[in-house]
Design a protein around this motif. Sequence first.
Motif, PDB file in Angstrom:
ATOM      1  N   ASP A   1      51.737  11.193  45.552  1.00 22.32           N
ATOM      2  CA  ASP A   1      52.642  11.569  44.464  1.00 22.32           C
ATOM      3  C   ASP A   1      52.711  10.487  43.400  1.00 22.32           C
ATOM      4  OD1 ASP A   1      53.144  13.926  45.739  1.00 22.32           O
ATOM      5  OD2 ASP A   1      55.058  13.300  46.603  1.00 22.32           O
ATOM      6  N   ALA A   2      52.864   9.237  43.850  1.00 19.18           N
ATOM      7  CA  ALA A   2      52.924   8.122  42.899  1.00 19.18           C
ATOM      8  C   ALA A   2      51.600   7.949  42.185  1.00 19.18           C
ATOM      9  CB  ALA A   2      53.307   6.833  43.631  1.00 19.18           C
TER      10      ALA A   2
ATOM     11  N   ASN B   1      50.794   8.176  38.119  1.00 19.42           N
ATOM     12  CA  ASN B   1      50.076   7.137  37.370  1.00 19.42           C
ATOM     13  C   ASN B   1      48.877   7.726  36.625  1.00 19.42           C
ATOM     14  OD1 ASN B   1      51.788   5.092  38.224  1.00 19.42           O
ATOM     15  ND2 ASN B   1      50.548   4.605  40.021  1.00 19.42           N
ATOM     16  N   LEU B   2      48.132   8.590  37.290  1.00 21.27           N
ATOM     17  CA  LEU B   2      46.960   9.194  36.665  1.00 21.27           C
ATOM     18  C   LEU B   2      47.349  10.114  35.500  1.00 21.27           C
ATOM     19  CD1 LEU B   2      44.904  10.067  39.870  1.00 21.27           C
ATOM     20  CD2 LEU B   2      44.276   8.382  38.137  1.00 21.27           C
ATOM     21  N   THR B   3      48.436  10.857  35.683  1.00 24.75           N
ATOM     22  CA  THR B   3      48.903  11.744  34.616  1.00 24.75           C
ATOM     23  C   THR B   3      49.353  10.940  33.408  1.00 24.75           C
ATOM     24  OG1 THR B   3      49.646  13.367  36.262  1.00 24.75           O
ATOM     25  CG2 THR B   3      50.521  13.585  34.034  1.00 24.75           C
ATOM     26  N   THR B   4      50.105   9.874  33.667  1.00 28.31           N
ATOM     27  CA  THR B   4      50.564   9.007  32.582  1.00 28.31           C
ATOM     28  C   THR B   4      49.391   8.403  31.833  1.00 28.31           C
ATOM     29  OG1 THR B   4      52.571   8.462  33.828  1.00 28.31           O
ATOM     30  CG2 THR B   4      51.975   6.996  32.007  1.00 28.31           C
TER      31      THR B   4
ATOM     32  N   ALA C   1      41.154  18.751  42.302  1.00 28.96           N
ATOM     33  CA  ALA C   1      40.735  19.297  41.014  1.00 28.96           C
ATOM     34  C   ALA C   1      41.600  18.770  39.883  1.00 28.96           C
ATOM     35  CB  ALA C   1      40.802  20.825  41.054  1.00 28.96           C
ATOM     36  N   LEU C   2      42.900  18.644  40.152  1.00 28.45           N
ATOM     37  CA  LEU C   2      43.816  18.135  39.133  1.00 28.45           C
ATOM     38  C   LEU C   2      43.495  16.684  38.784  1.00 28.45           C
ATOM     39  CD1 LEU C   2      46.280  18.669  37.370  1.00 28.45           C
ATOM     40  CD2 LEU C   2      47.730  17.997  39.307  1.00 28.45           C
ATOM     41  N   VAL C   3      43.253  15.881  39.811  1.00 31.18           N
ATOM     42  CA  VAL C   3      42.910  14.475  39.585  1.00 31.18           C
ATOM     43  C   VAL C   3      41.591  14.366  38.817  1.00 31.18           C
ATOM     44  CG1 VAL C   3      42.182  12.358  40.759  1.00 31.18           C
ATOM     45  CG2 VAL C   3      44.188  13.609  41.566  1.00 31.18           C
ATOM     46  N   ALA C   4      40.609  15.158  39.220  1.00 35.36           N
ATOM     47  CA  ALA C   4      39.303  15.139  38.544  1.00 35.36           C
ATOM     48  C   ALA C   4      39.439  15.526  37.079  1.00 35.36           C
ATOM     49  CB  ALA C   4      38.335  16.081  39.263  1.00 35.36           C
ATOM     50  N   LEU C   5      40.270  16.537  36.801  1.00 38.29           N
ATOM     51  CA  LEU C   5      40.446  17.007  35.428  1.00 38.29           C
ATOM     52  C   LEU C   5      41.203  15.996  34.579  1.00 38.29           C
ATOM     53  CD1 LEU C   5      39.955  19.383  33.511  1.00 38.29           C
ATOM     54  CD2 LEU C   5      42.175  20.295  34.211  1.00 38.29           C
ATOM     55  N   LEU C   6      42.258  15.400  35.139  1.00 42.25           N
ATOM     56  CA  LEU C   6      43.041  14.405  34.392  1.00 42.25           C
ATOM     57  C   LEU C   6      42.170  13.217  33.989  1.00 42.25           C
ATOM     58  CD1 LEU C   6      46.379  14.347  36.433  1.00 42.25           C
ATOM     59  CD2 LEU C   6      46.109  15.080  34.057  1.00 42.25           C
TER      60      LEU C   6
END
Length: 326
Positions: free
Chosen positions: A144-145, A149-152, A242-247
Amino acid sequence: MALTLFGFLYITVLIMLTNAATGLGISHRPLRILQTAMPALIFIQLLGRISASTVNDLFGLSYILFAVASIAILLLLIRFETPWRQVARLISASSLIASPTFDSRRPMHRLALLLLISALATLYWRSSAEGGLQNLLDDYLAADAALLNLTTDAIINVLLALLGVGWVVRRDWANALKRLGLRFPTRRDLLVGIALGCILYFGASLLMLVWQGMAPASDFEEQTAAARQIFDSFSSSLFMGALVALLAAIGEETLFRGALQPVFGVMIVSLFFTAIHLQYAATPAAAIVFLVSLAFGWARACFNTTAAIVSHFVYNMIPFLLASMA
């Protein structure tokens, strides 16, 4: 988080003022006062790093040398005009695939280089001051953390890219996207991106096998620990992977290939791109990242940033797909 927000606000103000100066034809001098905050911040970080330990470790010593060099370079570039002619020659000489458009007379091009140098020094400081790669491992223990961080990071990268090319100040939304090489993916973008992403992943995997076969098992385990931790934190869910890869693909490609590559060229941007991937440190994996970055740069130069994003996404996504099928 507060420090990140403050830094982003400072950079945003500096970028917008510089873009305004570019549009109005204002000289560099009024901007130098704000720019001096960059070497000043590195100096403060350096003092804190020295006082926090005896700096007996090689990593800490290398940071100090890098910080001192960064401060000196920044001060020279902010204060004097002559070094910029040498910088322009160096960037022009590094031309690969597509010629860089760097122009030392343009305030925004100057600021971009100053910010890149400052960003590297700050990343190095964070890694050195907070425990090196072990701190990075700890950061990715909680999915989650890590996702936050990746989204930010992705949001900040996209906003910096948009503001850097003059969105709001010199360009409207449509022209900003055009300058960044972004568009809704076409069939060609998807085909090129998917093919390149697959080729790069399996090519990089082959190189990793060669490295694993040549390096002692303990060294290989230690040098790939951070990268494995990042993967393990998200591999339990294909959606999360997939979300991490896309971000990562959208954020990094929009900033590096979309905004920076046309100015600095494929080679220099790939060097900076490799340097920010601290999880690979000074290992053969860094050379693989550099080669992959060159390929993303080729996609941007020959097609567009959208194709580079697709290839980056596919490259990041394949290991999660393979894990889900295992």
